[in-house]
Design an enzyme around this catalytic site. Sequence first.
Site, PDB file in Angstrom:
ATOM      1  N   HIS A  31       0.705  -1.126  -0.016  1.00  0.00           N
ATOM      2  CA  HIS A  31      -0.141  -0.191   0.051  1.00  0.00           C
ATOM      3  C   HIS A  31       0.978   1.270  -0.159  1.00  0.00           C
ATOM      4  CE1 HIS A  31      -3.246   2.607   0.446  1.00  0.00           C
ATOM      5  NE2 HIS A  31      -4.002   2.056   1.566  1.00  0.00           N
ATOM      6  N   HIS A  85      -2.783   7.019  -0.755  1.00  0.00           N
ATOM      7  CA  HIS A  85      -3.961   7.681  -0.077  1.00  0.00           C
ATOM      8  C   HIS A  85      -3.313   8.238   1.222  1.00  0.00           C
ATOM      9  CE1 HIS A  85      -6.712   4.454  -1.831  1.00  0.00           C
ATOM     10  NE2 HIS A  85      -6.161   5.256  -2.874  1.00  0.00           N
ATOM     11  N   TYR A 122      -0.805   7.492   3.355  1.00  0.00           N
ATOM     12  CA  TYR A 122      -0.261   6.903   4.369  1.00  0.00           C
ATOM     13  C   TYR A 122       1.023   6.818   4.187  1.00  0.00           C
ATOM     14  CZ  TYR A 122      -5.085   5.392   5.044  1.00  0.00           C
ATOM     15  OH  TYR A 122      -6.445   5.662   5.333  1.00  0.00           O
TER      16      TYR A 122
END
Length: 370
Positions: free
Chosen positions: A173, A176, A178
């Site tokens: 990931h 977004h 993070y």
Amino acid sequence: MSTATHAAPLFRPFEGGKLKLDNRVVMAPMTRGFSPGGVPGADVAAYYRRRAEHGVGLIITEGTVIDHPAAAADRNVPHFYGAEALEGWARVVREVHEAGGKIIPQIWHVGTARQASTFPESDALPIGPSGLSLTGEKVSEPLTVEEIRGLVKAYADAAAEAKRIGFDGVEIHGAHGYLIDQFFWERTNKRDDEYGGDLEGRARFAVEVIEAVREAVGPDFPIVFRFSQWKPVDYDAKLAPTPEELERFLAPLSAAGVDVFHASTRRFWEPEFEGSELNLAGWTRRITGKPVITVGSVGLDSTFTSVFTEGKGGETAGIEELIERLEKEEFDLVGVGRALLTDPAWAEKIRDGRVSELQPFSREALGSLS
């Protein structure tokens, strides 16, 4: 032409990026938060199994946090470390495979998105490249190089566990707002060492994570990398404002070992740059030559963020433009989020032309594992 015939390209087999799938439908990762203490139970396994039973080609799990004390932002988000949590994930894998599906975990660290007030008993402060929140507020000290190396190892360890317990690949990931994305974004990365500065410097942490994951899983295990231009505090943010900048951004990630890119947008039909109809996935495929997943309000008439900003659900919407773009090979795989959250049989209904049976998304669907 019948609906089923028109949708046929979505159900052609796919082989590429070390993945071999029965069709092009990907369940997008969606945080659910139904794993008390970080441990996914039988209900989580059944939730993913239902999507496999109804014909999803590849399932990407909700974000699962790596082994770091400040990795999570919520108590009920699943862990990807520790015997009990990994046993839970092994059960998920078995259930999905028994149903004929394929599944990969999304491994994740939230960075400075962690709120210390959520964990009053913990002394683990939020972390980030410069200790800055997405709004520029200082919440901790900048990470040291030694701490960065420890984080790289934690990602690699999680990927190794994914392979050990039978997953079909792993997604990192990097989107977004993070942790990895906080390194990418110049607003949250003010470092002046090798992990900051220009676009390539800000990508170095991600490159080292990808390289370490590749070393941990070997040459044949698929690595998917999810990234986004937009941030939760700025939907118009651009890591790369031009195709040339996007190439500078993607080239080192691709070379580090990414097999498939997952280009996250809020609306798949929106062009990424002026002068071209290509979306972010289309540009990523053109630049890297690697398979790409597109995502963003597929099958619905509203964005996911509108659920929180406006309290909206989302009515079902046609996928004609999606299929046309898939036919043109603008992208290879299609991430479906809320439509699959509400309706486990979405893929099967689209495949069989049963569009009148599709269930619209509602905010209430977020409150249970259906």
